[in-house]
Motif scaffolding. Structure first.
Motif, PDB file in Angstrom:
ATOM      1  N   GLN A 171       8.250  50.641  52.970  1.00 16.69           N
ATOM      2  CA  GLN A 171       7.620  50.788  51.668  1.00 16.69           C
ATOM      3  C   GLN A 171       8.545  51.368  50.614  1.00 16.69           C
ATOM      4  OE1 GLN A 171       5.362  49.075  50.959  1.00 16.69           O
ATOM      5  NE2 GLN A 171       3.391  49.413  51.939  1.00 16.69           N
ATOM      6  N   ALA A 172       9.577  52.109  51.003  1.00 12.59           N
ATOM      7  CA  ALA A 172      10.534  52.599  50.015  1.00 12.59           C
ATOM      8  C   ALA A 172      11.197  51.419  49.308  1.00 12.59           C
ATOM      9  CB  ALA A 172      11.580  53.480  50.679  1.00 12.59           C
ATOM     10  N   SER A 173      11.537  50.378  50.078  1.00  8.33           N
ATOM     11  CA  SER A 173      12.107  49.163  49.490  1.00  8.33           C
ATOM     12  C   SER A 173      11.041  48.388  48.724  1.00  8.33           C
ATOM     13  CB  SER A 173      12.700  48.269  50.577  1.00  8.33           C
ATOM     14  OG  SER A 173      13.753  48.933  51.253  1.00  8.33           O
ATOM     15  N   GLY A 174       9.828  48.368  49.278  1.00  5.17           N
ATOM     16  CA  GLY A 174       8.735  47.664  48.618  1.00  5.17           C
ATOM     17  C   GLY A 174       8.419  48.242  47.254  1.00  5.17           C
ATOM     18  N   VAL A 175       8.439  49.561  47.148  1.00  2.00           N
ATOM     19  CA  VAL A 175       8.164  50.216  45.870  1.00  2.00           C
ATOM     20  C   VAL A 175       9.220  49.833  44.837  1.00  2.00           C
ATOM     21  CG1 VAL A 175       8.160  52.464  44.701  1.00  2.00           C
ATOM     22  CG2 VAL A 175       6.846  52.153  46.803  1.00  2.00           C
ATOM     23  N   GLN A 176      10.479  49.821  45.239  1.00  5.19           N
ATOM     24  CA  GLN A 176      11.539  49.466  44.303  1.00  5.19           C
ATOM     25  C   GLN A 176      11.413  48.012  43.851  1.00  5.19           C
ATOM     26  OE1 GLN A 176      13.853  51.614  42.924  1.00  5.19           O
ATOM     27  NE2 GLN A 176      14.108  49.816  41.601  1.00  5.19           N
ATOM     28  N   ARG A 177      11.093  47.118  44.769  1.00  6.88           N
ATOM     29  CA  ARG A 177      10.941  45.707  44.423  1.00  6.88           C
ATOM     30  C   ARG A 177       9.726  45.488  43.527  1.00  6.88           C
ATOM     31  NH1 ARG A 177      10.311  42.355  49.220  1.00  6.88           N
ATOM     32  NH2 ARG A 177      10.899  40.621  47.874  1.00  6.88           N
ATOM     33  N   LEU A 178       8.688  46.307  43.724  1.00  2.00           N
ATOM     34  CA  LEU A 178       7.518  46.235  42.845  1.00  2.00           C
ATOM     35  C   LEU A 178       7.892  46.671  41.430  1.00  2.00           C
ATOM     36  CD1 LEU A 178       4.457  45.830  42.423  1.00  2.00           C
ATOM     37  CD2 LEU A 178       4.130  48.200  43.186  1.00  2.00           C
ATOM     38  N   LYS A 179       8.640  47.759  41.327  1.00  2.00           N
ATOM     39  CA  LYS A 179       9.081  48.246  40.013  1.00  2.00           C
ATOM     40  C   LYS A 179       9.991  47.232  39.325  1.00  2.00           C
ATOM     41  CE  LYS A 179      10.508  52.579  40.137  1.00  2.00           C
ATOM     42  NZ  LYS A 179      11.157  53.798  40.716  1.00  2.00           N
ATOM     43  N   ASP A 180      10.771  46.494  40.126  1.00  2.00           N
ATOM     44  CA  ASP A 180      11.674  45.494  39.568  1.00  2.00           C
ATOM     45  C   ASP A 180      10.971  44.173  39.256  1.00  2.00           C
ATOM     46  OD1 ASP A 180      13.719  47.318  39.812  1.00  2.00           O
ATOM     47  OD2 ASP A 180      14.493  46.491  41.691  1.00  2.00           O
ATOM     48  N   GLY A 181       9.682  44.071  39.614  1.00  2.00           N
ATOM     49  CA  GLY A 181       8.927  42.855  39.325  1.00  2.00           C
ATOM     50  C   GLY A 181       9.150  41.731  40.309  1.00  2.00           C
ATOM     51  N   GLU A 182       9.789  42.007  41.454  1.00  2.00           N
ATOM     52  CA  GLU A 182      10.077  40.959  42.434  1.00  2.00           C
ATOM     53  C   GLU A 182       8.850  40.598  43.266  1.00  2.00           C
ATOM     54  OE1 GLU A 182      13.409  42.039  44.814  1.00  2.00           O
ATOM     55  OE2 GLU A 182      14.668  42.590  43.104  1.00  2.00           O
ATOM     56  N   ILE A 183       7.925  41.532  43.424  1.00  2.00           N
ATOM     57  CA  ILE A 183       6.702  41.274  44.178  1.00  2.00           C
ATOM     58  C   ILE A 183       5.515  41.687  43.315  1.00  2.00           C
ATOM     59  CG2 ILE A 183       7.789  41.545  46.441  1.00  2.00           C
ATOM     60  CD1 ILE A 183       6.642  44.355  46.594  1.00  2.00           C
ATOM     61  N   ALA A 184       4.320  41.231  43.716  1.00  2.00           N
ATOM     62  CA  ALA A 184       3.128  41.489  42.912  1.00  2.00           C
ATOM     63  C   ALA A 184       2.467  42.818  43.243  1.00  2.00           C
ATOM     64  CB  ALA A 184       2.117  40.360  43.103  1.00  2.00           C
ATOM     65  N   ALA A 185       2.575  43.257  44.510  1.00  2.00           N
ATOM     66  CA  ALA A 185       1.853  44.466  44.912  1.00  2.00           C
ATOM     67  C   ALA A 185       2.383  44.987  46.233  1.00  2.00           C
ATOM     68  CB  ALA A 185       0.349  44.170  45.040  1.00  2.00           C
ATOM     69  N   ILE A 186       1.986  46.219  46.534  1.00  2.00           N
ATOM     70  CA  ILE A 186       2.176  46.777  47.866  1.00  2.00           C
ATOM     71  C   ILE A 186       0.810  47.243  48.367  1.00  2.00           C
ATOM     72  CG2 ILE A 186       4.571  47.498  47.527  1.00  2.00           C
ATOM     73  CD1 ILE A 186       3.567  50.329  47.022  1.00  2.00           C
ATOM     74  N   ILE A 187       0.616  47.146  49.663  1.00  2.00           N
ATOM     75  CA  ILE A 187      -0.593  47.683  50.309  1.00  2.00           C
ATOM     76  C   ILE A 187      -0.135  48.718  51.316  1.00  2.00           C
ATOM     77  CG2 ILE A 187      -2.623  47.199  51.713  1.00  2.00           C
ATOM     78  CD1 ILE A 187      -2.665  44.382  50.596  1.00  2.00           C
ATOM     79  N   HIS A 188      -0.656  49.915  51.193  1.00  2.00           N
ATOM     80  CA  HIS A 188      -0.212  51.008  52.062  1.00  2.00           C
ATOM     81  C   HIS A 188      -1.398  51.901  52.417  1.00  2.00           C
ATOM     82  CE1 HIS A 188       2.800  53.697  53.814  1.00  2.00           C
ATOM     83  NE2 HIS A 188       2.060  54.694  53.349  1.00  2.00           N
ATOM     84  N   VAL A 189      -1.458  52.342  53.668  1.00  2.00           N
ATOM     85  CA  VAL A 189      -2.506  53.258  54.127  1.00  2.00           C
ATOM     86  C   VAL A 189      -1.889  54.623  54.372  1.00  2.00           C
ATOM     87  CG1 VAL A 189      -4.230  53.733  55.906  1.00  2.00           C
ATOM     88  CG2 VAL A 189      -3.805  51.377  55.180  1.00  2.00           C
ATOM     89  N   GLY A 190      -2.457  55.642  53.743  1.00  2.00           N
ATOM     90  CA  GLY A 190      -1.947  57.000  53.918  1.00  2.00           C
ATOM     91  C   GLY A 190      -2.821  57.992  53.187  1.00  2.00           C
TER      92      GLY A 190
END
Length: 366
Positions: A171-190
């Motif tokens: 998710q650390a990579s996912g968050v950065q890619r989300l901020k960069d607009g490369e992906i639409a969303a992240i789903i995380h349970v915590g």
């Protein structure tokens, strides 16, 4: 001559090492009270709360938390990994594993000590994604394969009929890619708030998506919400974003009674339950304050020493502040006999079962 000196040095070194090698009695003594606990990934709620378990360390018990790789991997570790006695697992992992045939005889091989806190489902998306249904055909990161987040995301998207392009990066990579607009969303349970998301804000074009509680989802998940207090940069003051929560379970292998591993975990149960009030006070993680030791987990079977402790201590009036207060309220409202400690063992068991039913009937419904 130099070879003789070298040989003497080698023999002396070997003799010293042999003399320092612990005997079998010492090895047994060191390992006798050691309990291995598989938790979650670094920085997550599992890892942070499991670290609190070292509070129980004394001359007869030592808790060794280890970082894990998600709920499904934790199930595997509990079943097969040497040195692991207990694991933190999402409650929906058992049903998921059974549904996909991941582990043979899983129901017979697994027990739980206690239901822990609930963790929230985070769906953080770009601003152009207005509803969770808008994730249809979009790229969504759900953490590494086998993680609790990936598992819940699969269940959630499937039940809502959403066919997203699922990706499995940390998710650390996912968050950065989300901020960069490369992906639409992240789903995380915590457990909110999650430090990884602390810097995300509406100013970056991101927001928390509402997650609807359908009738099908309500069979497994609970209603919850995010507030400004959880994520002040994502949720405006006075507003709330509805979401779902999934319960966490402290799971254990179903050891045969009176075996060494069974007795070791039973000692852990005695210490954990007996000192649980200490976990609900600072500086321990605030999620411990949400835990109700007597709460049951649908589809799971409680580890027998844990069940026996709850029956014995609640009926004796010594089960800890929160647990005892709830049991005493049950005695008052139900008109049950107040002298529970004087009852037969069968009577105590029946009374405790009535208490669990009373608790279940009073639980808030979605």
């Amino acid at each position: 001559m130099k070879y003789i000196i070298a040989l003497c040095l080698f023999l002396c070194s070997a003799s010293l090492a042999w003399a320092q090698k612990p005997g079998s009695a010492q090895v047994a003594r060191v390992n006798q009270g050691t309990v291995g606990v598989i938790t979650g990934m670094e920085g997550g709620t599992y890892a942070r709360t499991a670290a609190d378990l070292t509070l129980l360390d004394d001359d007869t018990l030592r808790v060794l938390p280890a970082l894990g790789k998600g709920s499904l991997q934790n199930l595997s570790d509990i079943l097969y990994l040497r040195g692991i006695d207990i694991g933190f697992v999402q409650a929906d992992a058992l049903a998921y594993a059974k549904q996909h045939g991941l582990f043979p005889n899983l129901t017979q091989s697994l027990r739980y000590i206690a239901k822990l806190y609930d963790e929230e489902v985070h769906v953080i998306a770009r601003q152009d994604i207005a509803r969770i249904e808008d994730l249809e055909g979009q790229r969504v990161n759900v953490d590494v394969a086998g993680s609790g987040s990936a598992m819940t995301a699969e269940i959630l998207l499937d039940m809502l009929g959403i066919k997203a392009v699922v990706e499995h990066e940390r998710q650390a990579s996912g968050v950065q890619r989300l901020k960069d607009g490369e992906i639409a969303a992240i789903i995380h349970v915590g457990g909110a708030p999650i430090p990884l998301f602390a810097g995300l804000s509406a100013a970056q074009g991101l927001h928390l998506l509402p997650v609807p509680l359908t009738q099908a989802l309500a069979e497994t998940y609970l209603p919850d919400r995010f507030t400004h207090d959880n994520y002040p940069l994502l949720v405006a003051e006075g507003e709330a974003v509805p979401t779902l929560a999934v319960g966490d379970v402290m799971a254990v292998f179903a050891w045969a009674p009176n075996t060494e591993r069974y007795n070791k975990v039973a000692r852990f149960v005695e210490a954990f339950f007996g000192r649980f009030d200490e976990f609900q006070r600072p500086p321990r993680h605030p999620k411990w304050r949400e835990v109700n030791l007597t709460a049951e987990v649908p589809g799971w079977t409680r580890f027998q020493p844990a069940h026996d402790w709850l029956v014995r201590q609640t009926t004796a009036g010594t089960a800890g502040q929160a647990t005892q207060a709830s049991f005493n309220a049950f005695l008052t409202q139900s008109g049950a006999p107040a002298n529970a400690a004087a009852m037969s063992e069968a009577g105590k068991e029946a009374l405790f079962r009535q208490f669990l039913l009373w608790q279940k009937q009073r639980a808030p419904r979605p």
